[in-house]
Each structure stands twice: as structure tokens, then as C-alpha cells.
Design a protein around this motif. Structure first.
Motif, PDB file in Angstrom:
ATOM      1  N   TRP A   1     -24.245  -5.379   5.527  1.00 25.43           N
ATOM      2  CA  TRP A   1     -23.358  -4.300   5.081  1.00 25.43           C
ATOM      3  C   TRP A   1     -22.046  -4.314   5.842  1.00 25.43           C
ATOM      4  N   LYS A   2     -22.077  -4.638   7.123  1.00 26.10           N
ATOM      5  CA  LYS A   2     -20.825  -4.715   7.881  1.00 26.10           C
ATOM      6  C   LYS A   2     -20.008  -5.922   7.445  1.00 26.10           C
ATOM      7  N   ASN A   3     -20.671  -7.037   7.208  1.00 22.50           N
ATOM      8  CA  ASN A   3     -19.944  -8.209   6.721  1.00 22.50           C
ATOM      9  C   ASN A   3     -19.349  -7.947   5.342  1.00 22.50           C
ATOM     10  N   LYS A   4     -20.031  -7.154   4.529  1.00 22.76           N
ATOM     11  CA  LYS A   4     -19.488  -6.808   3.213  1.00 22.76           C
ATOM     12  C   LYS A   4     -18.248  -5.919   3.343  1.00 22.76           C
ATOM     13  N   VAL A   5     -18.248  -5.036   4.335  1.00 23.11           N
ATOM     14  CA  VAL A   5     -17.044  -4.229   4.590  1.00 23.11           C
ATOM     15  C   VAL A   5     -15.893  -5.147   4.992  1.00 23.11           C
ATOM     16  N   TRP A   6     -16.174  -6.080   5.890  1.00 26.09           N
ATOM     17  CA  TRP A   6     -15.150  -7.043   6.300  1.00 26.09           C
ATOM     18  C   TRP A   6     -14.655  -7.847   5.106  1.00 26.09           C
ATOM     19  N   MET A   7     -15.584  -8.333   4.291  1.00 28.92           N
ATOM     20  CA  MET A   7     -15.222  -9.123   3.128  1.00 28.92           C
ATOM     21  C   MET A   7     -14.361  -8.297   2.175  1.00 28.92           C
ATOM     22  N   GLY A   8     -14.748  -7.041   1.931  1.00 30.63           N
ATOM     23  CA  GLY A   8     -13.953  -6.161   1.085  1.00 30.63           C
ATOM     24  C   GLY A   8     -12.560  -5.946   1.638  1.00 30.63           C
ATOM     25  N   TRP A   9     -12.472  -5.771   2.948  1.00 30.05           N
ATOM     26  CA  TRP A   9     -11.170  -5.598   3.604  1.00 30.05           C
ATOM     27  C   TRP A   9     -10.302  -6.831   3.394  1.00 30.05           C
ATOM     28  N   PHE A  10     -10.887  -8.006   3.607  1.00 29.48           N
ATOM     29  CA  PHE A  10     -10.117  -9.246   3.452  1.00 29.48           C
ATOM     30  C   PHE A  10      -9.641  -9.416   2.005  1.00 29.48           C
ATOM     31  N   PHE A  11     -10.510  -9.111   1.032  1.00 34.01           N
ATOM     32  CA  PHE A  11     -10.101  -9.215  -0.371  1.00 34.01           C
ATOM     33  C   PHE A  11      -9.017  -8.197  -0.719  1.00 34.01           C
ATOM     34  N   LEU A  12      -9.030  -7.037  -0.085  1.00 39.44           N
ATOM     35  CA  LEU A  12      -7.984  -6.038  -0.285  1.00 39.44           C
ATOM     36  C   LEU A  12      -6.675  -6.486   0.361  1.00 39.44           C
ATOM     37  N   GLN A  13      -6.777  -7.051   1.545  1.00 41.12           N
ATOM     38  CA  GLN A  13      -5.592  -7.463   2.288  1.00 41.12           C
ATOM     39  C   GLN A  13      -4.842  -8.622   1.640  1.00 41.12           C
ATOM     40  N   LEU A  14      -5.572  -9.559   1.044  1.00 37.91           N
ATOM     41  CA  LEU A  14      -4.932 -10.765   0.527  1.00 37.91           C
ATOM     42  C   LEU A  14      -3.804 -10.473  -0.461  1.00 37.91           C
ATOM     43  N   PRO A  15      -4.019  -9.703  -1.524  1.00 38.94           N
ATOM     44  CA  PRO A  15      -2.887  -9.441  -2.426  1.00 38.94           C
ATOM     45  C   PRO A  15      -1.798  -8.584  -1.786  1.00 38.94           C
ATOM     46  N   ILE A  16      -2.176  -7.708  -0.864  1.00 35.28           N
ATOM     47  CA  ILE A  16      -1.163  -6.886  -0.196  1.00 35.28           C
ATOM     48  C   ILE A  16      -0.251  -7.769   0.653  1.00 35.28           C
ATOM     49  N   ILE A  17      -0.844  -8.702   1.378  1.00 36.34           N
ATOM     50  CA  ILE A  17      -0.044  -9.610   2.202  1.00 36.34           C
ATOM     51  C   ILE A  17       0.829 -10.504   1.329  1.00 36.34           C
ATOM     52  N   LEU A  18       0.213 -11.137   0.329  1.00 34.54           N
ATOM     53  CA  LEU A  18       0.934 -12.116  -0.490  1.00 34.54           C
ATOM     54  C   LEU A  18       1.981 -11.499  -1.410  1.00 34.54           C
ATOM     55  N   PHE A  19       1.666 -10.336  -1.993  1.00 34.60           N
ATOM     56  CA  PHE A  19       2.510  -9.817  -3.063  1.00 34.60           C
ATOM     57  C   PHE A  19       3.205  -8.498  -2.755  1.00 34.60           C
ATOM     58  N   MET A  20       3.012  -7.963  -1.552  1.00 30.86           N
ATOM     59  CA  MET A  20       3.733  -6.756  -1.162  1.00 30.86           C
ATOM     60  C   MET A  20       4.488  -7.028   0.146  1.00 30.86           C
ATOM     61  N   ASP A  21       3.742  -7.204   1.215  1.00 34.90           N
ATOM     62  CA  ASP A  21       4.367  -7.346   2.530  1.00 34.90           C
ATOM     63  C   ASP A  21       5.256  -8.587   2.629  1.00 34.90           C
ATOM     64  N   LEU A  22       4.759  -9.718   2.150  1.00 34.75           N
ATOM     65  CA  LEU A  22       5.499 -10.976   2.309  1.00 34.75           C
ATOM     66  C   LEU A  22       6.155 -11.452   1.024  1.00 34.75           C
ATOM     67  N   LEU A  23       6.272 -10.591   0.022  1.00 34.38           N
ATOM     68  CA  LEU A  23       6.827 -11.007  -1.266  1.00 34.38           C
ATOM     69  C   LEU A  23       8.179 -11.686  -1.112  1.00 34.38           C
ATOM     70  N   ASP A  24       9.121 -11.008  -0.472  1.00 34.94           N
ATOM     71  CA  ASP A  24      10.453 -11.593  -0.340  1.00 34.94           C
ATOM     72  C   ASP A  24      10.607 -12.428   0.934  1.00 34.94           C
ATOM     73  N   TYR A  25       9.550 -12.552   1.702  1.00 33.90           N
ATOM     74  CA  TYR A  25       9.558 -13.358   2.922  1.00 33.90           C
ATOM     75  C   TYR A  25       9.098 -14.791   2.621  1.00 33.90           C
ATOM     76  N   MET A  26       8.093 -14.935   1.750  1.00 29.16           N
ATOM     77  CA  MET A  26       7.533 -16.261   1.547  1.00 29.16           C
ATOM     78  C   MET A  26       7.746 -16.834   0.147  1.00 29.16           C
ATOM     79  N   TRP A  27       8.168 -16.009  -0.804  1.00 29.92           N
ATOM     80  CA  TRP A  27       8.365 -16.494  -2.165  1.00 29.92           C
ATOM     81  C   TRP A  27       9.860 -16.533  -2.485  1.00 29.92           C
ATOM     82  N   PRO A  28      10.314 -17.557  -3.196  1.00 31.61           N
ATOM     83  CA  PRO A  28      11.730 -17.573  -3.613  1.00 31.61           C
ATOM     84  C   PRO A  28      11.988 -16.475  -4.653  1.00 31.61           C
ATOM     85  N   ALA A  29      13.184 -15.926  -4.635  1.00 32.80           N
ATOM     86  CA  ALA A  29      13.523 -14.791  -5.503  1.00 32.80           C
ATOM     87  C   ALA A  29      13.331 -15.110  -6.985  1.00 32.80           C
ATOM     88  N   TRP A  30      13.543 -16.341  -7.393  1.00 35.14           N
ATOM     89  CA  TRP A  30      13.397 -16.682  -8.820  1.00 35.14           C
ATOM     90  C   TRP A  30      11.952 -16.546  -9.291  1.00 35.14           C
TER      91      TRP A  30
END
Length: 190
Positions: free
Chosen positions: A8-37
Motif C-alpha cells: 500500500w505504501k509503494n502504491k502511494v509512491w507509485m501514484g505520486w510518481f504517476f501524478l508528478q510526471l505530467p506535472i513536471i513535463l507539461f506544467m513546470d518544465l513546459l517552457d524550460y524543456m520544450w521548444p515553443a513551436w
């Protein structure tokens, strides 16, 4: 190497990681790591992420999410460091965590637990800095109610949950240390 399969604790961690991935890639680092086009023009592959970030900015006027090196006012230059940490440490750790817990499903080793402990402490600490910083926002633009919303509704969960996750990993590591100490004492007594 021993593993903790505390599901159950590993599932919480796994859920957290799955939640974090799109936030990191498409919110926090959107204009940091992706070209504007890739995200700005209508019809671009990541335009939906761009629109979501713009909606968040328009709704909450969160200056931390709006930060860029070009608009930095000097006092918040720490955000550049946080962006680098997110790209070079948090993102790889999240990807590894997903691989380890969701793909391999083998639990956590001592090395994993140390990595996840550092990860959780880093997320909690940087979020705490953001919470603290919002207390100094200009009262004319950010009245007390808006500051409280930013601090307690938007940022606090990103501080509290990683803090609890750090306690989980510290407890796991402490358990390993106690077992190792007991084995060492048993060998010495023979």
C-alpha cells in the motif's frame, strides 16, 4: 539485497510518481524543456498543456509558475536552480520510481529508499521555500486571502505529502539499520 514490498505504501509512491510526471513535463518544465513551436501555436502537439498552464496562471496569478529567467526580478533567482533540480534530479527520479515500482514491481531496495528519501526531502524543501516566498508577495496584487490560497490550498499538499513520504523512507532505512545492527551484535556475541 533485501526489498520492502509494503504494497500500500509503494502504491502511494507509485501514484505520486504517476501524478508528478505530467506535472513536471507539461506544467513546470513546459517552457524550460520544450521548444515553443511544440506548445504555443494552436494545433501544436502540446498546445493543450500550454492552455492548461495559461488557465492556471490566469486563475491564480501564481508568480512562481510564471517565473522565467527573463522576468526574474532578482529576489527569486532561486527558481532557476529549482528548475534545474526538477529537470536533472526530480524528473529522472520520477521516471526511475515508475520503472521500479510499476514496471519491475519488486519493491524498494536500500538504494531506492535512500534515493526516494532525498527526492521527498527535496520536493518538501523546495515547496516550503515557495510557501515561504508567497508570504512576501506585494499586498496590492496579492491580498492576504490570495496568499493563503496559494500557500495552503495550492502548495501545502505538495509539502505535506512528500514530508510523509520522507518519513516512510526514513522508517524503512532505519529498519534496515536496526536489522544490520542486530546481525552485527549477534556475530560479535558468538
Amino acid at each position: 539485497m533485501a526489498t520492502y514490498n509494503n504494497t500500500w505504501k509503494n502504491k502511494v509512491w507509485m501514484g505520486w510518481f504517476f501524478l508528478q510526471l505530467p506535472i513536471i513535463l507539461f506544467m513546470d518544465l513546459l517552457d524550460y524543456m520544450w521548444p515553443a513551436w511544440l506548445y504555443e501555436p494552436t494545433g501544436a502537439p502540446l498546445h493543450a498543456a500550454y492552455e492548461m498552464k495559461e488557465w492556471y496562471i490566469q486563475t491564480y496569478n501564481d508568480p512562481i509558475v510564471q517565473w522565467s529567467a527573463e522576468t526574474a526580478s532578482g529576489h527569486d533567482s532561486w527558481m532557476g536552480l529549482f528548475m534545474h533540480l526538477e529537470f536533472f534530479f526530480l524528473l529522472p527520479t520520477v521516471l526511475y520510481g515508475i520503472y521500479r515500482l510499476a514496471v519491475q514491481r519488486r519493491g524498494t531496495s536500500g538504494g531506492d529508499e535512500l534515493l526516494f528519501l532525498v527526492y521527498a526531502l527535496e520536493v518538501a524543501f523546495t515547496t516550503f521555500v515557495c510557501i515561504y516566498d508567497t508570504g512576501f508577495l506585494d499586498e496590492a496584487v496579492y491580498p492576504a486571502a490570495v496568499k493563503r490560497e496559494l500557500q495552503f490550498q495550492l502548495y501545502a499538499p505538495w509539502f505535506v505529502l512528500p514530508t510523509l513520504m520522507a518519513i516512510d523512507m526514513a522508517t524503512r532505512i532505519l529498519g534496515r539499520i536496526k536489522v544490520a545492527d542486530a546481525a552485527l551484535r549477534a556475530r560479535k556475541s558468538q
